[in-house]
Design a protein around this motif. Structure first.
Motif, PDB file in Angstrom:
ATOM      1  N   HIS A 120      -3.986   0.383  34.677  1.00 32.15           N
ATOM      2  CA  HIS A 120      -2.889   0.045  35.584  1.00 32.15           C
ATOM      3  C   HIS A 120      -2.840  -1.471  35.832  1.00 32.15           C
ATOM      4  N   HIS A 124      -0.157  -4.888  34.728  1.00 37.15           N
ATOM      5  CA  HIS A 124       0.380  -5.992  35.547  1.00 37.15           C
ATOM      6  C   HIS A 124       0.016  -7.353  34.940  1.00 37.15           C
ATOM      7  N   GLU A 160       5.540  -0.262  38.961  1.00 33.03           N
ATOM      8  CA  GLU A 160       4.493   0.743  39.150  1.00 33.03           C
ATOM      9  C   GLU A 160       4.713   1.928  38.214  1.00 33.03           C
TER      10      GLU A 160
END
Ligand SMILES: [Zn+2]
Length: 208
Positions: A120, A124, A160
């Protein structure tokens, strides 16, 4: 559409519906934001999928710092935090206790819980280092409209959703990983066991 894909859209809907600007999205566009965000996440996964997530951190020189702190700040429980540094090494802080807690309560291994968070945050990193933040790539919504004046803003939760899609594909999961967050919340009694069904019912209204 298979059931698994359905579930992913519902899980993505859970994410976007919590965006502060969700009410500003035109109803018929919600599904579009979801599908586009997922698609970007999957495409980015294809760029990196030859490597294991730990290799990706090494190759890109991102430090992983394991914190003994439980990740509890002002009553918000952090599991991982990404510190972007344009000129030096970027860093991801992993709050081990919280990673472990998610694993134990949602019923996945600690290793998987860790990898999910590393993937995750890596997503980013990819967004920032390539100057392609998903929420900025997708259409902004109009937040203020007055005569000829318009103010626009981005739907930050799209990043997200893309990060979840990326993680799913890199780790070959059955569904988006925020499923485990919901399981965790169900098991600690923060949300009802029927929460995802309710979310699915709500999402139907956006798919007409
Ligand atoms: Zn994120």
């Amino acid at each position: 559409m298979t059931r698994i894909e359905d579930l992913d859209q519902v899980l993505a809907f859970g994410e976007i519906s919590e965006d502060l600007l969700f009410h500003k999205i035109e109803k018929y566009k919600v599904k579009d934001y979801i599908l586009k965000s997922l698609e970007i996440g999957y495409e980015v996964a294809d760029l990196y999928s030859v490597h294991d997530i730990f290799e990706l951190y090494k190759i890109n020189e991102i430090d992983i710092e394991y914190s003994q702190n439980n990740g509890n700040f002002y009553n918000v429980n952090f599991r991982a935090q990404f510190e972007w540094d344009k000129h030096n090494k970027s860093k991801v802080i992993i709050y081990k206790d919280s990673i472990k807690e998610l694993a134990n309560i949602s019923g996945i291994s600690e290793e998987l819980s860790l990898k999910i968070h590393l993937c995750h945050e890596f997503f980013h990193y990819h967004e920032l280092s390539n100057n392609t933040v998903v929420s900025e790539v997708l259409d902004p919504v109009v937040t203020v409209k007055f005569m000829n004046f318009k103010r626009k803003a981005n739907i930050s939760r799209c990043s997200e959703i893309a990060a979840h899609g990326f993680t799913k594909k890199i780790l070959k999961l059955d569904c988006l990983p925020n499923f485990y967050d919901y399981k965790y919340l169900m098991n600690i009694g923060k949300i009802k066991d029927t929460y995802l069904d309710e979310l699915a019912d709500m999402y139907k209204n956006y798919c007409m």
